[in-house]
Design a protein around this motif. Structure first.
Motif, short mmCIF file in Angstrom:
data_model
loop_
_atom_site.label_atom_id
_atom_site.label_comp_id
_atom_site.label_asym_id
_atom_site.label_seq_id
_atom_site.Cartn_x
_atom_site.Cartn_y
_atom_site.Cartn_z
N TRP A 600 65.20 19.09 87.89
CA TRP A 600 64.47 20.02 87.03
C TRP A 600 65.21 20.41 85.76
O TRP A 600 64.63 21.02 84.86
N ALA A 601 66.50 20.08 85.66
CA ALA A 601 67.28 20.49 84.49
C ALA A 601 68.54 19.66 84.38
O ALA A 601 68.94 18.95 85.32
N LEU A 636 65.32 21.10 80.06
CA LEU A 636 64.47 21.25 81.24
C LEU A 636 63.58 20.03 81.39
O LEU A 636 63.12 19.46 80.40
N LYS A 637 63.35 19.64 82.64
CA LYS A 637 62.49 18.50 82.95
C LYS A 637 61.20 19.02 83.58
O LYS A 637 61.23 19.68 84.62
N TRP A 638 60.10 18.73 82.94
CA TRP A 638 58.78 19.09 83.47
C TRP A 638 58.14 17.81 83.98
O TRP A 638 57.44 17.11 83.26
N GLN A 639 58.41 17.50 85.24
CA GLN A 639 58.02 16.20 85.79
C GLN A 639 56.51 16.02 85.84
O GLN A 639 56.00 14.92 85.63
N ALA A 640 55.77 17.08 86.10
CA ALA A 640 54.31 16.96 86.20
C ALA A 640 53.70 16.53 84.88
O ALA A 640 52.64 15.89 84.85
N ALA A 641 54.36 16.86 83.77
CA ALA A 641 53.85 16.50 82.45
C ALA A 641 54.65 15.37 81.82
O ALA A 641 54.41 15.04 80.65
N ASP A 642 55.58 14.78 82.56
CA ASP A 642 56.43 13.70 82.03
C ASP A 642 57.13 14.13 80.74
O ASP A 642 57.24 13.36 79.78
N LEU A 643 57.61 15.36 80.72
CA LEU A 643 58.13 15.96 79.49
C LEU A 643 59.53 16.52 79.72
O LEU A 643 59.81 17.10 80.78
N ARG A 644 60.38 16.33 78.73
CA ARG A 644 61.70 16.97 78.71
C ARG A 644 61.88 17.72 77.40
O ARG A 644 61.53 17.21 76.33
N TRP A 677 58.59 12.80 75.53
CA TRP A 677 57.40 12.63 76.37
C TRP A 677 57.31 11.18 76.76
O TRP A 677 57.24 10.29 75.90
#
Length: 725
Positions: A600-601, A636-644, A677
């Motif tokens: 997550w980070a 931060l890693k937002w895995q559900a949105a494939d975004l960092r 992304w």
């Protein structure tokens, strides 16, 4: 140098506070629920060049940084120099223009830093033209070994080694894929740079043959500085790569590659710093070309622990031609390196609790330089002698790992090594000649009482042979006006300061002691997270540093002094420049590098401090020291949105360790932000979008020298698409 010791004590106390909570969390991290994807075991970062026996970088008894492709991409780099913020104790001293890229490791630069590109030496060294002729889009990993490594690589590795590896088919093709395609385009605002690149890879169905091709084009203009001024610059770059591998059996691989870099630019003759074209620094059309051709084999028969062999043969050619814009004058510097290196590893089991690996090999390479100046009487370029240097070396290194005896816990590793080198530097016709040999020993010791903790100590000796430029430089260094004579109808008359050869130069040598410790902890705040940290203190005594002694008659500046020191050209008037062994230096420093990664980070960073003085005069070492610098990169890693989402922070203290107060530089803090992304599924799978802003606050700060402002706010964007079939 008590000031460094006090700072180290403060850092140690801070580090204890930071790490203690993590050790406590390690006891109950397993209770946190995570998905199966998050529970994957983190992989070790592997170093190849630190010992030539691949091992986790954490286990090396010294400091080595491996910057992998994912971290390189996060910088969205325009030049490879951009990613060196991730490496403590290493930086580029070129200023804002890419045409002057010149790396420094632990304060040592020029021929004191070895550069390898796919195992081929890059020996081009110039006063102002830079050394790095490779586009970052081609690079898969950059490995930086800090500290003397002459025990493996011979002359030049006083500061350390920078080894860049270009992308290969194994990096691009996943299992079951035979074709790979990637297209990318990018833009950055600070110099209006645009980029387009393409990569392709192919592997035969039986896996015996693979091919890789790559092409990158960049174009940029004037550079907007943090001072608000625009630095004149214009360049156009075309980089290409062709690589092939053939595996006739599971044990043997034959490989070859060709890397080319071509850059056309309009900038001053000295492009470093914030220099602009003018009298004494002419505007030139610069044509820089680099070509590296290499091939070889890897032979590793299964079941045979005595043979794990690499053979590399290469030819590197680098040249910079400068055509003055307002005068009919063209100058050129051309350096060609041909070489062969052979290394092998033999592994022995010494019972159930000990093992030994012997790494040994030999190397031969030759550097040949030629210079040209269309405005000189004989066509030769001043300070760029036609000369050749030949090196022959052989090395042996042992890596012994064993369990501690008796009741003592853990294991111990001992890595001693030594290399013998013979080198000869000569001019055509044998007018001058340097012929010497050198032994370079090194020994490292690592103790791991538990697998998560290590302490180490190292002693190493290094050397650097005088370059042909330093030993044999002749011709005109610069012209100055004779102010003691009345001006003529076209202004003052000029006299020349001439280079004087010095074939009696001794090699630079160093003795370095280094000690440190590291931790490697997993499952701290959640399953599958990992914290690694490694810190060290080093102290080097560097003897016979080679420097340029410039003498100018006092009469050139004052008619009153002309009777005592008349102004004129060359040795008869004492108007000369000569490279001499002038200093014995003492350098000490501290480096900390750490990385935390979780599903997550992430947070990674480093801290570097260096101090040094001339042992004879007590003066600070000009061109060696740098301000204490802290670098942080977290997100931060937002895995559900494939975004960092990430941010980088670089903070440096005020730099006042200078002999001339005019060279002092203010401290600074510079922040970057970026977003990545990268859809992992669906119709956009394979797309990657990088957005970022470097120097968000448009800070005016100085890194290289006082008065040399760095680039201002820079908006960056890159869009790429990749697919394997």
């Amino acid at each position: 140098m008590p000031s460094l010791s006090r700072r180290l004590l403060s850092i140690s106390l801070l580090g204890s506070t930071f790490l203690a909570p993590g050790l406590a969390h390690a006891q109950d991290a397993g209770e946190l629920p995570v998905s199966d994807q998050q529970a994957e075991e983190p992989e070790d970062v592997i170093s190849v060049y630190a010992t030539l026996n691949p091992l986790p970088a954490f286990d090396y008894p010294g400091q080595v940084s491996v910057v992998e492709k994912d971290k390189i991409l996060d910088f969205n780099p325009s030049t490879l120099a951009d990613v060196f913020a991730a490496v403590p104790g290493a930086q580029f001293d070129q200023g804002p223009r890419r045409t002057g890229d010149a790396p420094t490791i632990r304060g040592l630069s020029g021929s004191g830093v070895l550069i390898f590109l796919d195992g081929a030496r890059q020996s081009f060294v110039s006063g102002h033209d830079g050394r790095f002729f490779v586009d970052p889009a081609l690079i898969e990993t950059v490995e930086v070994v800090r500290g003397p490594t002459s025990s493996l690589y011979g002359s030049g590795a006083l500061g350390g080694v920078i080894a860049a590896r270009t992308v290969s088919a194994d990096d691009l093709l996943d299992q079951g894929e035979n074709i790979f395609v990637e297209l990318a385009t990018g833009y950055q605002s600070v110099n209006e740079e645009s980029r387009a690149s393409g990569t392709g890879a192919w592997r035969s169905a039986d896996g015996m043959v693979d091919l890789v091709g790559h092409l990158t084009y960049r174009q940029s203009g004037d550079i907007e500085l943090g001072s608000g001024l625009a630095l004149p610059a214009e360049d156009e770059i075309l980089s290409s790569l062709l690589k092939a591998a053939f595996r006739p059996s599971d044990h043997l691989e034959l490989f070859g590659s060709w890397i080319r870099y071509g850059a056309d630019s309009n900038d001053p003759q000295n492009p470093q710093g914030n220099n602009i074209a003018g009298p004494g620094n002419a505007l030139v059309f610069r044509d820089a070309e680099s070509s590296t051709l290499q091939g070889g084999l890897r032979f590793d028969p299964s079941g045979n622990e005595l043979v794990d062999l690499n053979l590399t043969v290469y030819r590197s050619e680098n040249s910079v031609e400068e055509d003055e814009a307002t005068n009919p004058r063209t100058t050129d510097r051309h350096v060609e390196t041909v070489g062969l290196s052979l290394d092998n590893r033999s592994r022995f089991a010494l019972g159930p609790m000990a093992g030994l690996t012997l790494t040994y090999g030999a190397e031969y390479f030759e550097d040949e330089q030629s210079g040209a100046d269309s405005a000189s009487m004989d066509g030769r370029r001043g300070g760029v002698p036609d000369a050749t240097t030949e090196f022959l070396g052989a090395f042996l290194q042992a890596d012994l790992t064993a369990a501690m005896p008796g009741p003592l816990p853990g294991e111990i590793s001992l890595v001693p090594g030594v290399r013998w080198d013979h080198f000869r530097t000569s001019e055509p016709g044998g007018a001058f000649d340097i012929d010497r040999s050198r032994l370079s020993p090194k020994a490292g010791l690592t103790y791991k009482p538990i697998s998560q903790l290590m302490v180490f100590g190292t002693y190493a000796e290094g050397f650097r042979a005088p370059s042909f430029n330093e030993a044999f430089a002749d011709g005109t260094h610069f012209n100055i006006p004779d102010l003691s004579a009345p001006p003529g109808p076209f202004g003052p008359s000029f006299v020349a300061n001439l280079f004087i050869p010095n074939p009696d130069l001794r090699p630079e040598t160093s003795r370095t002691w280094e000690g440190g410790a590291g931790i490697d902890l997993s499952d701290l705040l959640s399953r599958s997270d990992r914290l690694t940290a490694k810190a060290s203190y080093y102290r080097s005594n560097v003897d016979d540093l080679i420097g340029l002694d410039v003498e100018i008659p006092a009469g050139c500046f004052s008619p009153a002094l002309a009777a005592f020191a008349p102004c004129g050209t060359g040795p008869a008037f004492g108007n000369t420049s000569q490279n001499v062994n002038i200093r014995n230096a003492e350098i000490e420093g501290f480096e900390l590098e750490f990385s935390y990664d979780a599903p997550w980070a992430y947070l990674r960073g480093n801290l570097a401090m260096i101090e040094g003085a001339d042992a004879d005069s007590g003066e600070f070492l000009e061109g060696v020291l740098a301000p204490d610098t802290l670098f942080l990169d977290g997100g931060l890693k937002w895995q559900a949105a494939d975004l960092r989402l990430g941010t980088r922070l670089t903070a440096a203290e005020k730099f006042d360790r200078v002999n001339d107060p005019i060279e002092e530089r203010d401290g600074f803090t510079v922040a970057d932000i970026y977003a990545v992304w990268q859809p992992s599924s669906g119709p956009l799978e394979g797309v990657r979008l990088d957005l970022g802003v470097d120097n968000v606050a448009d800070t005016n700060y100085e890194v290289v020298n006082a008065g040399v402002s760095q680039p201002g706010r820079n908006l960056k964007a890159t869009l790429s698409w990749r697919r394997g079939f």
